[in-house]
Design a protein around this motif. Structure first.
Motif, short mmCIF file in Angstrom:
data_model
loop_
_atom_site.label_atom_id
_atom_site.label_comp_id
_atom_site.label_asym_id
_atom_site.label_seq_id
_atom_site.Cartn_x
_atom_site.Cartn_y
_atom_site.Cartn_z
N VAL A 6 0.94 -1.55 -0.08
CA VAL A 6 0.15 0.07 -0.34
C VAL A 6 0.95 1.64 -0.04
CG1 VAL A 6 -1.67 1.39 0.96
CG2 VAL A 6 -1.50 -1.35 1.19
N HIS A 7 0.70 2.14 -0.99
CA HIS A 7 1.13 3.18 -0.77
C HIS A 7 0.71 4.50 -1.04
CE1 HIS A 7 3.34 0.28 -3.45
NE2 HIS A 7 4.62 0.68 -3.22
N SER A 8 0.72 5.38 -0.16
CA SER A 8 0.17 6.80 -0.20
C SER A 8 0.16 7.38 -1.38
CB SER A 8 1.24 7.79 0.47
OG SER A 8 2.70 8.43 -0.08
N GLN A 9 0.23 8.91 -1.69
CA GLN A 9 -0.95 9.21 -2.59
C GLN A 9 0.47 9.62 -3.21
OE1 GLN A 9 -3.84 11.80 -2.59
NE2 GLN A 9 -5.19 10.59 -2.68
N GLU A 10 2.14 10.15 -1.90
CA GLU A 10 3.45 10.37 -3.14
C GLU A 10 4.54 9.32 -3.58
OE1 GLU A 10 1.85 11.28 -0.22
OE2 GLU A 10 0.39 13.07 -0.91
N GLY A 11 3.12 8.32 -3.10
CA GLY A 11 3.77 7.38 -3.88
C GLY A 11 5.20 6.55 -2.59
N ARG A 16 5.97 3.78 -0.07
CA ARG A 16 4.66 2.39 0.44
C ARG A 16 4.19 3.04 1.90
NH1 ARG A 16 6.28 -3.82 -0.20
NH2 ARG A 16 4.69 -4.59 0.74
N LEU A 17 3.61 2.86 2.62
CA LEU A 17 3.35 2.78 4.04
C LEU A 17 2.77 1.52 4.98
CD1 LEU A 17 0.06 5.74 3.78
CD2 LEU A 17 2.93 6.18 4.59
N PHE A 18 2.17 0.55 3.80
CA PHE A 18 1.32 -0.51 4.65
C PHE A 18 2.01 -2.23 3.88
CE2 PHE A 18 -1.00 2.75 6.90
CZ PHE A 18 -0.74 2.63 7.67
N THR A 19 1.42 -3.15 3.95
CA THR A 19 1.21 -4.05 3.44
C THR A 19 -0.08 -4.53 4.02
OG1 THR A 19 4.17 -4.61 3.14
CG2 THR A 19 2.30 -6.23 2.84
N LEU A 20 -0.63 -5.43 2.82
CA LEU A 20 -1.94 -6.08 3.21
C LEU A 20 -1.66 -7.14 3.79
CD1 LEU A 20 -4.40 -3.19 1.34
CD2 LEU A 20 -3.70 -4.05 4.01
N ASN A 21 -2.01 -8.33 3.96
CA ASN A 21 -2.53 -9.24 4.55
C ASN A 21 -3.55 -9.98 4.82
OD1 ASN A 21 -0.86 -11.72 4.25
ND2 ASN A 21 0.30 -12.15 6.51
N GLY A 22 -4.16 -10.55 4.08
CA GLY A 22 -5.26 -10.24 4.72
C GLY A 22 -5.94 -9.95 5.56
N LEU A 23 -6.44 -10.76 7.34
CA LEU A 23 -6.82 -10.00 8.02
C LEU A 23 -5.94 -8.74 8.92
CD1 LEU A 23 -9.05 -12.64 10.34
CD2 LEU A 23 -9.48 -10.69 8.44
N GLU A 24 -4.86 -9.20 8.43
CA GLU A 24 -3.51 -8.54 9.41
C GLU A 24 -3.16 -7.83 8.40
OE1 GLU A 24 0.02 -10.46 11.20
OE2 GLU A 24 0.74 -9.97 8.65
N THR A 25 -2.76 -6.07 9.10
CA THR A 25 -2.19 -5.08 8.41
C THR A 25 -0.33 -5.05 8.97
OG1 THR A 25 -3.91 -4.04 8.89
CG2 THR A 25 -2.05 -2.74 8.50
N SER A 78 3.68 -3.07 8.03
CA SER A 78 4.65 -2.54 8.17
C SER A 78 4.33 -2.62 6.41
CB SER A 78 5.61 -2.10 9.07
OG SER A 78 7.05 -3.91 8.95
N GLY A 79 4.92 -1.57 6.04
CA GLY A 79 5.97 -1.63 4.71
C GLY A 79 6.33 -1.90 4.01
#
Length: 292
Positions: free
Chosen positions: A207-212, A214-223, A225-226
Motif C-alpha cells: 500500500v502506497h501513499s499518494q506520493e508513492g 510505501r506505508l503498509f502491507t496488506l496480508n488478509g486480516l493483518e496490516t 509495516s510497509g
C-alpha cells in the motif's frame, strides 16, 4: 542468544510451506515456529497436517518446534481449533490471542506470549508469569530503552530468570488485525467470498501513499509495516539482554539470512540498511524511520 524463525504469516501453497520448513530445519535456526496465525480460511494445511509437520520436524532435528495460534479469534470454530492446538500434548504453544493464554493456563502448561498480546509493563509480565508464561515476545512497537528498563524492573522484582525474551529482528512487522479482510476488499470481493485471493500475494500486497511512499502491507486480516524491519546491526548489543532474535519469513530461501544473523553473534559487522528497510521503533522513533 538464539535465532528463531517465526511462523509464515503469508498464504503459501502447501507444497511451498512444506518445502520451506525442510529448508528451515536444515538452517542454523535454533527455534522454528509454525501454524496459521492470520486467517482460519487459509486451509492449505489443516490442524492435523500442521501437527504432523511439526512433530516430523521435532523428531528429525534438535530444534525447538513451537505451534503458533491465530492472532484474532472471532468464531466458535476457531475457538475449537485453538483448543486442539492447546491439547496437542507434546509441543510448546505460542499464544497470539488472550484466549490461548487462558486455555494454556487452565491446562497448567507453559506457553510463549506472542507479540500480539498487549504486555507493556511489570504488572502484565507478573500476571502472565503466574498464568504459565515461559517466554515473552516483545510487542513490535516498543523500543530498546523501554525493553531494557522493563527488564531491569523484572530483575529488581526477582522474576527476570523465570522467562525468556524474544524480539522480532527481521521482517515486516505485524501491526494490527481486523474482522474485515483488506486483501479481499482490495479485489472488490466480500470476505465470505474471498476465493482465497491471498494466494495471489505471497509477500502481501503493498500500500502506497499518494506520493508513492510505501506505508503498509496488506496480508488478509493483518496490516503489516510497509518496510521490512531489520535489527541486524543491533544484534551484538542485544547479547546478554535478549534471549532470542526472531526472523519473520518473507521468502523461501531463508538459510542465508539465518546464517548471517548467527554470524553477528561471533563476528559482527555493520551492514547498511536498504531503502525498503526500517528500524525506527527500536530507536524510539516512528516505526518506518531508518536510523543507521
Amino acid at each position: 542468544m538464539q535465532i528463531s524463525l517465526g511462523p509464515v504469516r503469508y498464504y503459501w501453497p502447501k507444497t511451498e510451506i512444506e518445502a520451506f520448513y525442510q529448508q528451515a530445519i536444515a538452517s542454523e535456526a535454533d527455534i522454528v515456529y509454525l501454524g496459521e496465525v492470520v486467517c482460519s480460511k487459509r486451509r492449505e494445511l489443516n490442524s492435523e497436517q500442521w501437527f504432523s509437520l511439526a512433530k516430523e520436524l521435532a523428531n528429525n532435528s534438535n530444534k525447538q518446534i513451537v505451534l503458533s495460534t491465530l492472532a484474532l479469534i472471532s468464531a466458535e470454530s476457531e475457538l475449537k481449533e485453538l483448543q486442539r492446538y492447546c491439547d496437542n500434548g507434546e509441543l510448546l504453544v505460542e499464544a497470539n490471542d488472550i484466549a490461548a493464554v487462558q486455555q494454556m493456563s487452565e491446562r497448567k502448561l507453559p506457553f510463549v506470549v506472542g507479540s500480539q498480546i498487549n504486555c507493556y509493563n511489570l504488572s502484565a509480565l507478573q500476571r502472565l508469569l503466574a498464568m504459565g508464561m515461559s517466554r515473552w515476545v516483545m510487542p513490535v512497537e516498543l523500543s530498546s530503552d523501554w525493553l531494557y528498563t522493563l527488564l531491569e524492573q523484572a530483575e529488581d522484582a526477582g522474576i527476570r530468570q523465570q522467562f525468556e525474551v524474544e524480539v522480532q529482528s527481521h521482517g515486516h512487522l505485524p501491526l494490527a488485525y481486523s474482522a474485515r479482510c483488506f486483501t479481499a476488499r482490495s479485489e472488490d470481493r466480500p470476505k465470505d467470498k474471498c476465493q482465497k485471493c491471498c494466494l495471489n500475494y505471497p509477500q502481501g500486497r503493498a500500500v502506497h501513499s499518494q506520493e508513492g511512499e510505501r506505508l503498509f502491507t496488506l496480508n488478509g486480516l493483518e496490516t503489516q509495516s510497509g518496510l521490512s524491519y531489520n535489527l541486524f546491526n543491533e544484534i551484538p548489543n542485544m547479547v546478554g539482554k535478549v534471549d532470542i532474535a526472531r526472523i519473520s519469513p518473507q521468502q523461501m530461501d531463508i538459510a542465508p539470512l539465518v546464517s548471517a544473523f548467527k554470524q553477528q553473534l561471533t563476528a559482527p559487522i555493520h551492514s547498511p540498511l536498504s531503502t525498503d528497510e526500517c528500524n525506527g521503533y527500536w530507536h524510539r522513533l516512528a516505526g518506518m524511520v531508518q536510523s543507521q
